[in-house]
Design an enzyme around this catalytic site. Sequence first.
Site, PDB file in Angstrom:
ATOM      1  CB  CYS A 158      16.900 -21.534 -22.850  1.00  0.00           C
ATOM      2  SG  CYS A 158      16.355 -23.093 -23.557  1.00  0.00           S
ATOM      3  N   GLY A 177      16.204 -21.859 -16.746  1.00  0.00           N
ATOM      4  CA  GLY A 177      16.432 -23.230 -17.177  1.00  0.00           C
ATOM      5  C   GLY A 177      17.380 -23.955 -16.255  1.00  0.00           C
ATOM      6  CG  ASN A 180      14.750 -17.729 -24.127  1.00  0.00           C
ATOM      7  OD1 ASN A 180      14.041 -18.652 -23.762  1.00  0.00           O
ATOM      8  ND2 ASN A 180      14.545 -16.479 -23.761  1.00  0.00           N
ATOM      9  N   GLY A 181      13.446 -19.837 -26.549  1.00  0.00           N
ATOM     10  CA  GLY A 181      12.173 -19.738 -27.253  1.00  0.00           C
ATOM     11  C   GLY A 181      11.750 -21.089 -27.770  1.00  0.00           C
ATOM     12  CE1 TYR A 193       6.961 -18.876 -11.030  1.00  0.00           C
ATOM     13  CE2 TYR A 193       7.825 -19.442 -13.195  1.00  0.00           C
ATOM     14  CZ  TYR A 193       7.703 -19.713 -11.847  1.00  0.00           C
ATOM     15  OH  TYR A 193       8.337 -20.793 -11.317  1.00  0.00           O
TER      16      TYR A 193
END
Length: 478
Positions: free
Chosen positions: A23, A50, A124-125, A261
């Site tokens: 995310c 995301g 996020n995670g 990336y």
Amino acid sequence: MLKGDGRLGHDLDPQDHAPKDACGVFGVWAPGEEVSKLTYYGLYALQHRGQESAGIAVSEGSRILVYKDMGLVAQVFDESVLGTLRGHLAIGHCRYSTTGSSVWENAQPTLSSTEVGGLALAHNGNLINTPELAQRLAPGSTRATTDTEVLTSLLAQDRTRTVEEAAAELLPQVKGAYSLVFMDETTLYAARDPQGVRPMVLGRLERGWVVASETAALDIVGATFVREIEPGELLTIDERGVRSRRFALAEPKGCLFEYVYLARPDTTIAGRGVQVTRVEVGRVLAREHPVEADLVIPTPESGTPAAVGYAQESGIPYGQGLVKNSYVGRTFIEPSQTIRQLGIRLKLNPLREVVEGKRLVVVDDSIVRGNTQRAIVRMLREAGAKEVHVRISSPPVAWPCFYGIDFATRAELIAGSLTVEEIRASLGADSLGYISLEGLTKATTIPADRLCMACFTGSYPIPIDEDNVGKFVLESKA
């Protein structure tokens, strides 16, 4: 249903999707500003992290309002929706699911309401002790199946204390990767796990503060970068400014794959631009795996920075040999058999005049299952390429990630079962070279002991109980 906008995502082959981060998160405390629009643009800058759903929560001081839906940020929000989201603080989220199905109930921010107020949270995670945490909740207290919903409910269930006090007590018991933004009616909070696996930064506005997954999101809203939020740090932001408290000792293990990336090239991590790092990775790759060739071409756009570095270091000219169609995305029309056989050509096509008769170096950032690279090699040969040498700017990805990247399982990862030579033969390339782990690490300028390299080594810095992790861990136990 997810609304298609025709734009190309990361995937060139739906059966060989690129690594996807969990995310992007964004938060702003700024009285007098249009915080919903600031959050919209912040999420727009983080869209690459995301693409399944997006949401914004706002408060004007007395109540929290959440708007979220499936789709991209620009699909979910328009001027009329943003005009209804008024307040002095907001948090936002764009999601790729790593725990829980991609459904509306699991879109974020999550919201929990109690008798004394509300709490909205975005994450996020990926947590690795979600089932253990979920057992602390009353049966049936939540419909969602995400680690984020569990965290929100736990933070909100005891409102005899302040949110800051509840977070300081809960977060040391949470295991895994988490960069969090959350809010009550008056205050913005941000927290980062003790390992700092996922990035998170603090920025300053003229009339407030911003927290975000990447510095690029600060840039787009005109915020000045202040610093990275430290691993194990909890921030509280209100009219008194920014207060910091440490809830755990920092044990930095930043994700190495962010450099390969995940992060935008115009983002800065640990004081170094990601684009600069990726170009340097290409130079290292050229030194480690030289080859006689006529042209270096990237797989657009993921391989571009490393291809530039490879060309610079090797002295081989850089060129564009593959064209990506930017307006072909998830297709909801079943392709005919003829089109299905063409496969990747719908999204990527070679420039015959450029590649014909040439010895090519094709640079990409990673190989997951190998389907995409196999199709590219075949297309380039059909377009008349004399030789095709594949170079990859990450080591072989042989292990799954449990900290917020949706890799394939180990059985599905081509490097999980094949040697480099076997992968080369499978791709049909004349040669194949991956950058070494040492070379990649050195290019980041971050000490190896401060990085998570689990997807390359299988050594997980936060111990994993594989029975209690996985995308549908809560659904399977429901």
